[in-house]
Design a protein around this motif. Structure first.
Motif, short mmCIF file in Angstrom:
data_model
loop_
_atom_site.label_atom_id
_atom_site.label_comp_id
_atom_site.label_asym_id
_atom_site.label_seq_id
_atom_site.Cartn_x
_atom_site.Cartn_y
_atom_site.Cartn_z
N PHE A 262 -3.55 6.65 -4.70
CA PHE A 262 -3.92 8.08 -4.63
C PHE A 262 -3.61 8.68 -6.00
CE2 PHE A 262 -2.70 12.58 -3.35
CZ PHE A 262 -4.01 13.01 -3.33
N ASP B 17 0.85 -1.20 0.00
CA ASP B 17 0.00 0.00 0.00
C ASP B 17 0.89 1.26 0.00
OD1 ASP B 17 0.92 0.38 2.59
OD2 ASP B 17 -0.96 -0.14 3.57
N LEU B 18 0.28 2.42 0.13
CA LEU B 18 1.05 3.67 0.04
C LEU B 18 2.07 3.80 1.17
CD1 LEU B 18 -1.78 6.24 -0.88
CD2 LEU B 18 -0.07 5.27 -2.41
N LEU B 19 1.86 3.04 2.25
CA LEU B 19 2.79 3.10 3.38
C LEU B 19 3.86 2.02 3.30
CD1 LEU B 19 0.10 3.84 6.08
CD2 LEU B 19 2.05 5.30 5.55
N LEU C 111 -8.32 3.20 1.98
CA LEU C 111 -7.47 2.14 2.54
C LEU C 111 -6.00 2.29 2.12
CD1 LEU C 111 -9.94 -0.87 2.09
CD2 LEU C 111 -9.31 0.31 4.22
N ASP C 112 -5.66 3.46 1.56
CA ASP C 112 -4.26 3.78 1.20
C ASP C 112 -3.71 2.86 0.11
OD1 ASP C 112 -4.63 5.44 3.43
OD2 ASP C 112 -3.68 3.97 4.77
N LEU C 113 -4.58 2.38 -0.75
CA LEU C 113 -4.10 1.48 -1.81
C LEU C 113 -3.70 2.24 -3.06
CD1 LEU C 113 -6.76 -1.38 -1.40
CD2 LEU C 113 -4.62 -1.00 -0.15
#
Lengths: 447, 70
Positions: free
Chosen positions: B62, B7-9, B58-60
């Protein structure tokens, strides 16, 4: 399976270090997008030599120049209708809204694409779910559904949640009261002022809303009063319901803060979709926790009109997430939006800038002196009255002028009703320097 | 199919997150087709709009979708 307390458990409980990493990642992409697509942001970034790749930590945010409402207005006036802030072709828009401008008749006009418009309701979902709205609820919108953005997003959010939505629309207050009782409404969305007005009108008809309605939640927005303890207490007693505050702005299209069901006396910031800075309004340096400052917002939502470090003039005081027992890791604004750093007035949810009102009044040659008089009717409803003197020899113009001025002012303020009152010539104070034509006699708010 | 594992993190995607991202990517692919009948083309966009919210929350991902008219 029982409902979770959070709309988005992953991000609402994200450790703050990770939350800030997420904000930095989104911020860099947003700046890349804005720089690549909007002349407005290209110009602003180039002026200070800022490049998105300079964003290495969240502190680098301060390299980005602050954006002001005045700059936005200038852009609109130089390049009607939307200025040079659109990041994509207006044909991609599905929705248009506006908010009253800072000066004269020019409003701030906004466009939203399909996903932006849905994102607006998504932010309301965070707030409404967080305060306890669920699919079983019957939600009533005491809202006029005009081009003022107001509760539009909340309406679609409730549909998304699965609640039964009842759009109040253009009905009398009495009809709305009857509908709330008849339909077994559990949740009412309203401005604080109108929620009090509904209660008062019901009382006049011998109806006790606390006993005769099923309302257990009142969602407030549009005015700071939703976080003022005395007003909130009055509303909760009147309705026999919990009252939760939210706040948003047309410039971002939605709410950025909401009060959760734990009612901590403040509003959580939706920090996975916004960066909310609090700055010292004098030197623009960062204000710490529990220091009053000015809200500066960066929104990751509306890509159509990127909003980066937008100066709001809202007065806030940030406190850490630990001030609330709900388990969210999102910081709060203690007392919600506490007021303004400028002279903007909020009347029944509509922004009114005295400068803009004056610019319209000055178009009427027959008016000599005037006063913008803001007051509270029957202790519940905010009113704005323009008191004016007609120049000697122009008295015959009064009747037509009264109607036309009221219409012009309403058109420039999302339909807000202005009372126009003529006073005898010489009654109002006349000024040579530093005119004080604004008189606000509403009770001072107490936190 | 999603072409990322994180994910983005930088956290590994769960099976559920991967499925959500796959649906989102499939809708983007459909939205890029210019020969869908209006009833499909417009409803695919509505579905894509909704999946953008879920996957963004869900930060998948952007990203912007204006190239698809969304």
């Amino acid at each position: 399976m029982p409902y979770t307390e959070y709309w988005n458990p992953k991000n609402e409980t994200l450790p703050r270090e990770q939350l800030q990493a997420l904000q930095l990642r989104k911020l860099r992409r947003l700046c890349e997008w804005a720089y690549a697509t909007t002349p407005f942001h290209q110009r602003k970034f180039d002026t200070v030599g800022f490049k998105p790749e300079q964003l290495k930590t969240l502190d680098d945010l301060r390299r980005i120049p602050i954006m002001t409402r005045e700059e936005w207005m200038e852009s609109l006036q130089e390049k009607p209708l939307f200025g040079d802030m659109l990041a994509t072709d207006p044909n991609n828009a599905i929705r248009y809204h506006l908010t009253s401008g800072t000066t004269g008749r020019t409003p701030i006009r906004v466009l939203d694409g399909m996903k932006d418009w849905d994102w607006i309701s998504e932010m309301w979902c965070y707030g409404l779910w967080g305060f306890g709205v669920r699919p079983e609820d019957i939600v009533y919108f005491a809202f006029g559904y005009g081009s003022f953005i107001g509760f539009w997003g909340a309406h679609y959010a409730c549909e998304k949640i699965g609640s039964l939505v009842i759009p109040g629309g253009a009905q009398t207050t009495e009809a709305r009261i009857m509908q709330i009782i008849e339909m077994g409404v559990t949740t009412v969305c309203s401005t604080p002022t109108y929620a009090l007005h509904l209660w008062q009108k019901a009382k006049e008809r011998g109806i006790d809303l606390a006993k005769e309605s099923n309302v257990n939640k009142v969602i407030l927005s549009g005015e700071p009063a939703g976080s003022i303890p005395a007003v909130k207490h009055q509303l909760e007693e009147a309705w026999g319901a919990k009252c939760g505050d939210t706040a948003g702005m047309t410039e971002i299209g939605t709410i950025m803060i909401f009060e959760c069901s734990h009612q901590p006396g403040g509003t959580h910031i939706i920090e996975d979709h916004f960066i909310e800075e609090v700055l010292n309004p004098v030197n623009d340096g960062p204000a710490g926790y529990e220091e009053l400052g000015e809200r500066v917002v960066t929104s990751f939502g509306r890509g159509f009109i990127p909003l980066i470090r937008y100066r709001t003039k809202d007065m806030v005081m940030k406190v850490p997430a630990s001030a609330c027992s709900c388990g969210r890791t999102w910081d709060l604004y203690s007392g919600g939006i506490r007021g303004r750093w400028d002279d903007m007035k909020l009347i029944r949810g509509t922004n009114v800038y005295p400068r803009a009102v004056e610019a319209i009044i000055r178009e009427y040659a027959a008016i000599d002196e005037f006063q913008i008089y803001i007051w509270r009717k029957e202790e519940v409803q905010d009113e704005i009255t323009i008191k004016l003197e007609i120049k000697p020899g122009h008295e015959a113009e009064w009747v037509v002028l009264q109607q036309k001025l009221a219409k012009d002012l309403a058109n420039a303020h999302e339909g807000l009703r202005f009372n126009i009152e003529r006073v005898e010539y010489g009654v109002l104070p006349h000024f040579e320097l530093k005119a004080k034509r604004l008189v606000d006699v509403r009770p001072v708010v107490q936190y | 199919m999603a072409n990322t594992d994180t994910d983005l993190l930088g956290s590994r995607l769960t099976e559920q997150e991967r499925e959500l991202l796959n649906v989102y990517e499939a809708l983007k692919k459909l939205a890029s087709q210019d020969d869908l009948p209006p009833c499909a083309a417009r409803n695919v966009r509505r579905a894509l709009m909704s999946m953008w919210q879920a996957t963004n929350d869900l930060d998948l991902q952007f990203e912007q979708l204006y190239e698809f008219g969304v």
